[in-house]
Design a protein around this motif. Structure first.
Motif, PDB file in Angstrom:
ATOM      1  N   ALA A 116       0.765  -1.302   0.261  1.00 36.71           N
ATOM      2  CA  ALA A 116      -0.057  -0.103   0.058  1.00 36.71           C
ATOM      3  C   ALA A 116       0.964   1.484   0.020  1.00 36.71           C
ATOM      4  N   SER A 117       0.583   2.382  -0.683  1.00 38.86           N
ATOM      5  CA  SER A 117       1.445   3.139  -0.848  1.00 38.86           C
ATOM      6  C   SER A 117       1.011   4.487   0.077  1.00 38.86           C
ATOM      7  N   ILE A 118       1.641   4.331   1.121  1.00 37.56           N
ATOM      8  CA  ILE A 118       1.289   5.419   2.391  1.00 37.56           C
ATOM      9  C   ILE A 118       2.412   6.307   2.390  1.00 37.56           C
ATOM     10  N   ASN A 119       2.229   7.580   2.715  1.00 42.21           N
ATOM     11  CA  ASN A 119       3.369   8.325   3.114  1.00 42.21           C
ATOM     12  C   ASN A 119       4.450   8.047   4.169  1.00 42.21           C
ATOM     13  N   PRO A 120       5.368   7.617   3.910  1.00 42.94           N
ATOM     14  CA  PRO A 120       6.463   7.089   5.023  1.00 42.94           C
ATOM     15  C   PRO A 120       6.586   8.088   6.196  1.00 42.94           C
ATOM     16  N   LEU A 121       6.453   9.427   6.054  1.00 43.61           N
ATOM     17  CA  LEU A 121       6.398  10.258   7.206  1.00 43.61           C
ATOM     18  C   LEU A 121       5.234   9.863   8.122  1.00 43.61           C
ATOM     19  N   GLY A 122       4.168   9.248   7.553  1.00 44.27           N
ATOM     20  CA  GLY A 122       2.961   9.253   8.555  1.00 44.27           C
ATOM     21  C   GLY A 122       1.984  10.373   8.539  1.00 44.27           C
ATOM     22  N   PRO A 123       1.142  10.544   9.193  1.00 42.67           N
ATOM     23  CA  PRO A 123       0.250  11.659   9.182  1.00 42.67           C
ATOM     24  C   PRO A 123       1.161  12.965   9.823  1.00 42.67           C
ATOM     25  N   PRO A 124       0.545  14.409   9.646  1.00 43.63           N
ATOM     26  CA  PRO A 124       1.084  15.276  10.141  1.00 43.63           C
ATOM     27  C   PRO A 124       0.975  15.299  11.734  1.00 43.63           C
ATOM     28  N   PRO A 125       2.087  15.900  12.454  1.00 45.19           N
ATOM     29  CA  PRO A 125       1.950  15.501  13.890  1.00 45.19           C
ATOM     30  C   PRO A 125       0.820  16.010  14.697  1.00 45.19           C
ATOM     31  N   GLY A 126       0.127  17.114  14.131  1.00 45.22           N
ATOM     32  CA  GLY A 126      -1.053  17.697  14.985  1.00 45.22           C
ATOM     33  C   GLY A 126      -2.360  16.852  14.567  1.00 45.22           C
ATOM     34  N   VAL A 127      -2.347  15.929  13.793  1.00 41.94           N
ATOM     35  CA  VAL A 127      -3.456  14.899  13.664  1.00 41.94           C
ATOM     36  C   VAL A 127      -3.810  14.128  14.781  1.00 41.94           C
ATOM     37  N   ARG A 128      -2.687  13.511  15.495  1.00 47.75           N
ATOM     38  CA  ARG A 128      -2.967  12.582  16.550  1.00 47.75           C
ATOM     39  C   ARG A 128      -3.689  13.448  17.692  1.00 47.75           C
ATOM     40  N   GLY A 129      -3.536  14.660  18.150  1.00 44.08           N
ATOM     41  CA  GLY A 129      -4.058  15.276  19.121  1.00 44.08           C
ATOM     42  C   GLY A 129      -5.450  15.797  18.759  1.00 44.08           C
ATOM     43  N   ALA A 130      -5.663  16.137  17.323  1.00 44.71           N
ATOM     44  CA  ALA A 130      -7.017  16.272  17.022  1.00 44.71           C
ATOM     45  C   ALA A 130      -7.946  15.266  16.978  1.00 44.71           C
ATOM     46  N   VAL A 131      -7.454  14.062  16.846  1.00 39.18           N
ATOM     47  CA  VAL A 131      -8.332  12.914  16.783  1.00 39.18           C
ATOM     48  C   VAL A 131      -8.606  12.712  18.082  1.00 39.18           C
ATOM     49  N   ALA A 132      -7.713  12.804  19.007  1.00 37.01           N
ATOM     50  CA  ALA A 132      -7.950  12.408  20.596  1.00 37.01           C
ATOM     51  C   ALA A 132      -8.974  13.622  21.026  1.00 37.01           C
ATOM     52  N   ALA A 133      -8.986  14.834  20.724  1.00 35.88           N
ATOM     53  CA  ALA A 133      -9.687  15.721  21.060  1.00 35.88           C
ATOM     54  C   ALA A 133     -11.088  15.676  20.353  1.00 35.88           C
ATOM     55  N   ALA A 134     -11.123  14.807  19.386  1.00 38.98           N
ATOM     56  CA  ALA A 134     -12.810  15.070  18.860  1.00 38.98           C
ATOM     57  C   ALA A 134     -13.168  13.554  19.575  1.00 38.98           C
ATOM     58  N   PHE A 135     -12.428  12.848  20.373  1.00 36.50           N
ATOM     59  CA  PHE A 135     -13.263  11.741  20.966  1.00 36.50           C
ATOM     60  C   PHE A 135     -14.244  12.229  22.002  1.00 36.50           C
ATOM     61  N   ASP A 136     -14.248  13.379  22.417  1.00 31.52           N
ATOM     62  CA  ASP A 136     -15.252  13.698  23.235  1.00 31.52           C
ATOM     63  C   ASP A 136     -16.638  14.145  22.638  1.00 31.52           C
ATOM     64  N   ARG A 137     -16.611  14.274  21.061  1.00 28.92           N
ATOM     65  CA  ARG A 137     -17.604  14.655  20.192  1.00 28.92           C
ATOM     66  C   ARG A 137     -18.353  13.563  19.795  1.00 28.92           C
ATOM     67  N   LEU A 138     -17.841  12.298  20.315  1.00 30.73           N
ATOM     68  CA  LEU A 138     -18.501  11.073  19.756  1.00 30.73           C
ATOM     69  C   LEU A 138     -19.868  10.865  20.097  1.00 30.73           C
ATOM     70  N   GLY A 139     -20.400  11.223  21.083  1.00 31.59           N
ATOM     71  CA  GLY A 139     -21.854  11.396  21.599  1.00 31.59           C
ATOM     72  C   GLY A 139     -22.580  11.922  20.734  1.00 31.59           C
ATOM     73  N   HIS A 140     -22.265  12.587  19.783  1.00 27.51           N
ATOM     74  CA  HIS A 140     -23.064  13.220  18.759  1.00 27.51           C
ATOM     75  C   HIS A 140     -23.065  12.728  17.206  1.00 27.51           C
ATOM     76  N   TYR A 141     -23.825  12.741  16.599  1.00 29.39           N
ATOM     77  CA  TYR A 141     -23.883  12.086  15.139  1.00 29.39           C
ATOM     78  C   TYR A 141     -22.792  13.192  14.622  1.00 29.39           C
ATOM     79  N   PRO A 142     -21.946  12.757  13.426  1.00 27.63           N
ATOM     80  CA  PRO A 142     -20.936  13.803  12.846  1.00 27.63           C
ATOM     81  C   PRO A 142     -21.802  14.884  12.115  1.00 27.63           C
ATOM     82  N   ASP A 143     -20.930  15.835  12.005  1.00 23.15           N
ATOM     83  CA  ASP A 143     -21.473  16.935  11.053  1.00 23.15           C
ATOM     84  C   ASP A 143     -21.716  16.380   9.738  1.00 23.15           C
ATOM     85  N   SER A 144     -22.898  16.360   9.163  1.00 23.52           N
ATOM     86  CA  SER A 144     -23.258  15.445   7.728  1.00 23.52           C
ATOM     87  C   SER A 144     -22.495  16.107   6.747  1.00 23.52           C
ATOM     88  N   ALA A 145     -22.463  17.565   6.828  1.00 22.83           N
ATOM     89  CA  ALA A 145     -22.006  18.416   5.672  1.00 22.83           C
ATOM     90  C   ALA A 145     -20.455  18.583   5.777  1.00 22.83           C
TER      91      ALA A 145
END
Ligand SMILES: Cc1ncc(COP(=O)(O)O)c(C=O)c1O
Length: 360
Positions: A30-59
């Motif tokens: 599989a051809s995936i960026n060898p540097l991985g995700p931009p560093p800020g993605v991990r924190g943003a995903v962790a922070a979004a955990f608290d919004r999982l009690g709602h449906y996603p923004d469909s738009a």
């Protein structure tokens, strides 16, 4: 290996077969960026955990706005999907037709989407010897058959071949004249984004550009892709999606990834250097032909007895997975594709290939 896979990147199934944890597999399939995700993605995903009690923004409002800023277009030109694969599968429903043309070899999901939608399709196979050049005259000739859709992958997967913006823009005009909607799959164009045809495609209303966020931003496990097109087309595509199809974590990852342009520049420089290293190493192997590629993978062919499936099999004890390209229309069982990874990993691959080829 007794399982037939349609795609690369089957680390979980391969790890199960080998009885090892997935982390032990060095995945060149599989051809995936060898540097991985931009560093800020991990924190943003962790922070979004608290919004999982709602449906996603469909738009996908925040992400759509960030994408529009990034591409210099309007939010109405953007349609976000659950990976670009979701959008590819929706495309046949945009057009009242039943037949498509695919420029091959190409990503297998175009054919799969058409088949599932009950469409017929033809493939225009590009010649490998000349490095898979695209002839506009040849396409123009084919378009007399009144195709509803034409699929072009740029840069090509698995060929790696990059078609210049001018040439694809010419193809767009040919398609518009023929009444065929042009789909340009730019899933890997972030590695060479000056050649994107997003602007002429949006302005002409005669095409759709498909983009993926899973490869360049290194998170295929979070599904995220989008289409860019004239507003009426993009809006119709959006209405065809499943409600809440793009999850909260994926949306947060996308916004964070776009906020870090430095990672993009670093990734392009890193991949260019490692691709040159891997290209030189593969070219030096006896009986191996390599095609130059513009993205983060290279297509190669074994000229001897050994098939790509045989090579794949023999690399597995080394926990190395490559992509056997036998199931790409237009290629035979001697073609394989490898991703560009880090120097140490690329060296491991080259050493393993050298040993397998020397054994014969
Ligand atoms: C050319 C091309 N387009 C689209 C995709 C789909 O990517 P995703 O659904 O992860 O965005 C792939 C995946 O391998 C691909 O190779």
């Amino acid at each position: 290996m007794n399982t037939i896979f349609t795609h690369g990147g089957n680390v979980f199934a391969v790890a199960r077969q080998l009885g090892v944890p997935p982390e032990e597999i060095l995945d060149f399939s599989a051809s995936i960026n060898p540097l991985g995700p931009p560093p800020g993605v991990r924190g943003a995903v962790a922070a979004a955990f608290d919004r999982l009690g709602h449906y996603p923004d469909s738009a996908c409002t925040e992400l759509v706005e960030a994408l529009a800023r990034c591409h210099g277009c309007e939010p109405a030109n953007v349609c976000v999907g659950n990976g670009s694969t979701e959008l590819i599968h929706l495309l046949p429903r945009l057009v009242a037709a039943q037949r498509a043309l695919i420029i091959a070899p190409a990503f297998s999901e175009y054919a799969e989407a058409l088949r599932k939608a009950g469409w017929a399709y033809d493939c225009l196979v590009l010649p490998e010897d000349a490095g898979f050049p695209l002839s506009i005259a040849a396409v123009r000739e084919e378009l007399h058959k009144e195709y509803g859709l034409l699929f072009l992958c740029n840069p090509g997967n698995p060929t790696g071949r990059l078609y210049r913006k001018d040439q694809v823009a010419e193809l767009l005009e040919v398609c518009r004249d023929a009444g065929t909607l042009l789909v340009v799959d730019e899933a890997f164009i972030d590695f060479c984004d000056e050649e994107s045809v997003k602007r002429p495609v949006i302005e002409s209303g005669a095409g759709v550009v498909i983009r993926s966020m899973t490869k360049f931003y290194g998170f295929p496990g979070l599904r995220l892709g989008y289409a860019l097109a004239a507003a009426p087309l993009a809006e119709r595509l959006c209405t065809l999606r499943l409600p809440w199809g793009v999850g909260t974590l994926a949306q947060a990852a996308g916004v964070a990834a776009l906020a870090d342009p430095g990672h993009g520049a670093r990734s392009r420089a890193f991949v260019a250097e490692e691709r040159a290293f891997l290209m030189a190493g593969l070219s030096s192997l006896p009986g191996v032909r390599v095609w130059p590629g513009a993205a983060n993978y290279l297509l190669a062919r074994l000229n001897g007895e050994l098939s790509a499936a045989g090579l794949q099999e023999r690399l597995l004890p080394e926990r190395i997975l490559i992509r056997d390209c036998a199931n790409f229309h237009g290629l035979d069982g001697h073609f394989f594709r490898v991703a560009v990874r880090t120097r140490e990993e690329n060296e491991r691959l080259l050493a393993a290939l050298r040993a397998v080829i020397a054994r014969g």
